[in-house]
Design an enzyme around this catalytic site. Sequence first.
Site, PDB file in Angstrom:
ATOM      1  N   CYS A 271       0.886  -1.163   0.000  1.00 49.99           N
ATOM      2  CA  CYS A 271       0.000   0.000   0.000  1.00 49.99           C
ATOM      3  C   CYS A 271       0.923   1.212   0.000  1.00 49.99           C
ATOM      4  O   CYS A 271       1.767   1.328  -0.877  1.00 49.99           O
ATOM      5  CB  CYS A 271      -0.964  -0.030   1.179  1.00 49.99           C
ATOM      6  SG  CYS A 271      -0.221  -0.442   2.782  1.00 49.99           S
TER       7      CYS A 271
ATOM      8  N   GLY B  42       2.899  -0.068   3.944  1.00 52.10           N
ATOM      9  CA  GLY B  42       3.009  -1.526   3.991  1.00 52.10           C
ATOM     10  C   GLY B  42       2.711  -2.145   5.334  1.00 52.10           C
ATOM     11  O   GLY B  42       3.093  -3.296   5.569  1.00 52.10           O
ATOM     12  N   TRP B  43       2.022  -1.410   6.229  1.00 58.00           N
ATOM     13  CA  TRP B  43       1.733  -2.002   7.544  1.00 58.00           C
ATOM     14  C   TRP B  43       0.244  -1.992   7.895  1.00 58.00           C
ATOM     15  O   TRP B  43      -0.134  -2.418   8.973  1.00 58.00           O
ATOM     16  CB  TRP B  43       2.543  -1.326   8.641  1.00 58.00           C
ATOM     17  CG  TRP B  43       2.483   0.177   8.715  1.00 58.00           C
ATOM     18  CD1 TRP B  43       1.361   0.961   8.664  1.00 58.00           C
ATOM     19  CD2 TRP B  43       3.595   1.068   8.853  1.00 58.00           C
ATOM     20  NE1 TRP B  43       1.700   2.280   8.770  1.00 58.00           N
ATOM     21  CE2 TRP B  43       3.072   2.386   8.893  1.00 58.00           C
ATOM     22  CE3 TRP B  43       4.973   0.888   8.974  1.00 58.00           C
ATOM     23  CZ2 TRP B  43       3.876   3.517   9.030  1.00 58.00           C
ATOM     24  CZ3 TRP B  43       5.772   2.018   9.108  1.00 58.00           C
ATOM     25  CH2 TRP B  43       5.229   3.310   9.135  1.00 58.00           C
TER      26      TRP B  43
ATOM     27  N   ARG C 294      -3.103  -1.845   5.070  1.00 51.63           N
ATOM     28  CA  ARG C 294      -3.807  -2.622   4.048  1.00 51.63           C
ATOM     29  C   ARG C 294      -2.987  -3.822   3.581  1.00 51.63           C
ATOM     30  O   ARG C 294      -3.544  -4.886   3.289  1.00 51.63           O
ATOM     31  CB  ARG C 294      -4.143  -1.709   2.863  1.00 51.63           C
ATOM     32  CG  ARG C 294      -5.232  -0.715   3.169  1.00 51.63           C
ATOM     33  CD  ARG C 294      -5.344   0.381   2.124  1.00 51.63           C
ATOM     34  NE  ARG C 294      -4.309   1.398   2.272  1.00 51.63           N
ATOM     35  CZ  ARG C 294      -4.322   2.581   1.649  1.00 51.63           C
ATOM     36  NH1 ARG C 294      -5.326   2.873   0.826  1.00 51.63           N
ATOM     37  NH2 ARG C 294      -3.352   3.458   1.833  1.00 51.63           N
TER      38      ARG C 294
END
EC number: 3.1.3.95
Length: 620
Positions: free
Chosen positions: A393, A396-397, A399
Amino acid sequence: MEESASVDSVESLCSSTTTRSDRSSGPKVSDTELRSKGRPIEKMYKDPSKGELPLLPVELVQESAKDVTYICPFIGPIRGSLTVTNYRLFFRCTDREPVFGLDLPLGVLSRVEKIGAATGRGDVSYGLACKDMRNLRFVHKEPDDSLKKSVFEVLMKFAFPVSNNMSLFAFEYKQVFPENGWKVYDPLAECKRQGLPNESWRISKLNDHYELCDSYPATLVVPVTITDDELRRVSSFRAKGRIPVLSWIHPESQAAVVRSSQPMVGQNGRRCKEDEKLLQAIMDANAQSHKLFIFDARPSVNAAANKMKGGGFESEDAYQNAELVFLDIHNIHVMRESLRKLKEVVYPNIEESHWLSNLESTHWLEHIKLILAGALRIADKVESGKTSVVVHCSDGWDRTAQLTSLALIMLDSHYRTIRGFQILVEKEWLSFGHRFQQRVGHGDKNHTDVDRSPIFLQFIDCVWQMTRQFPAAFEFNEYFLITILDHLYSCLFGTFLCNSEQQRLKEEIPKRTVSLWSFVNSQLEEFVNPLYVHYSSHVLFPTVGIRHLQLWVSYYIRWNPRMRPQEPVHQRYKELLAKRAELQKRVEELQREVSSRTASSSSERAGSPTRSITPVQTFV
């Protein structure tokens, strides 16, 4: 909402089974294990019917008040006594039959505020907004002694310890359980279960001290053809240093699920040859396909807007044989607003005449659908297309964690067991740096914090949707999922504290707090699904059309007594498990009896023609 009678949909894939080696580490929970499993040395909650407050070890009463009125939205004002400890709030009314009580962990509170003018002189009224869909209101007289702290002040102090430079209750709670839940997840053991390392993938120690990426785990799996120096250069090109690393590998095709953050291409289309080489190596590690799918969780407009901030997405010109797909899942702010609207619709009372339109206006199920649909596309590319995928996303933590963990549940039956699910949460959410402290706001009174968002709640909701469609595919029941969500907020356990693996180690969370899994694994029989059937090769392709999804009434509307089942569902689960064990025992006795008679009959007829006997298979 009623469940649709239709099962199949053109919008989705039907469930299928593939022939696959069994990776499950350890058997499912057996009936024998359930009967012999040790219980906690001390029960978490005592029986409150004896007049004493059911206090935990190190739980201390901080303030109490008599003649308090709870303004119940369902049955009207209730007078009783209120007690605040360093962990929770108790309200008891013993004048009613049965006794009325509220038992609320203070960690659940998002806001405490004085509201309006109370009915009488000297009275104080205050409202409690909760993270678990409740709003509570109490009225009582101010204390006569001006030196005595009011209940309101005590609540503000212990509900928001972080804002008051105090420790969360999890650091005080020292209950001992038969099993140490902090040892549930061993990253090297999980790598071994997946057949890693192998000729294409290696375990890197580059992040052992979190110098490459402070929000990533220490153990990273990367392609063997990429050097540590190249990984460092990739780290400077990916947002927050979150490089593409392996989450899961298919046991047969070697198709991989890889996660990362967005590339920092910016408005000028910046490139990084090491990043391009890394994605090519991910593609090459899978001999079954010469293509790579990059799933960007964001709407394409949002991803393009990120270029203004230096971010962006992969150019198909720069990444040969890669196809970019946007999944249209909205950001944390949209999700927070959607949950706020949902709470307005479901609590305290439901407007029957406009229920469906009101629910639709929240867009909650639409968001659940998009998350599930994205995970389904990922799982389908890996399983059916035998193609490796990269998922990201922005950072990266959020979605990304939703998508990879849901795709892994669809692809790997191990993650559908109780212990496997614990490993999945530890791996994809905790070790990969979902910012639980920021998203939940443990002990922080700043309820307007824009970093708060129900990302993990949405993930659990999606899992629940799958358990409805595949009732025999999951070893755990609904009560297991609700228990996890309750303790996401309670601050009783250390599992969901801090924002990263590095922070948890720095704060010595595994040493100073108890793991939620210690509690869960001490009473597994509470959480077992009696319908569960273990198929190691079963891949789930859920139906994700909006008409096949339901609002999770047992969670979102559980506080409404009109919606509550007469008997707790998990109690029926336990009874079914006991009946299953009883029937299984009877089946085994009958099988032994048949075997004994067959052996006896064979010896009597030795030397004479024998009849073939068709065995009777029984299923419990």
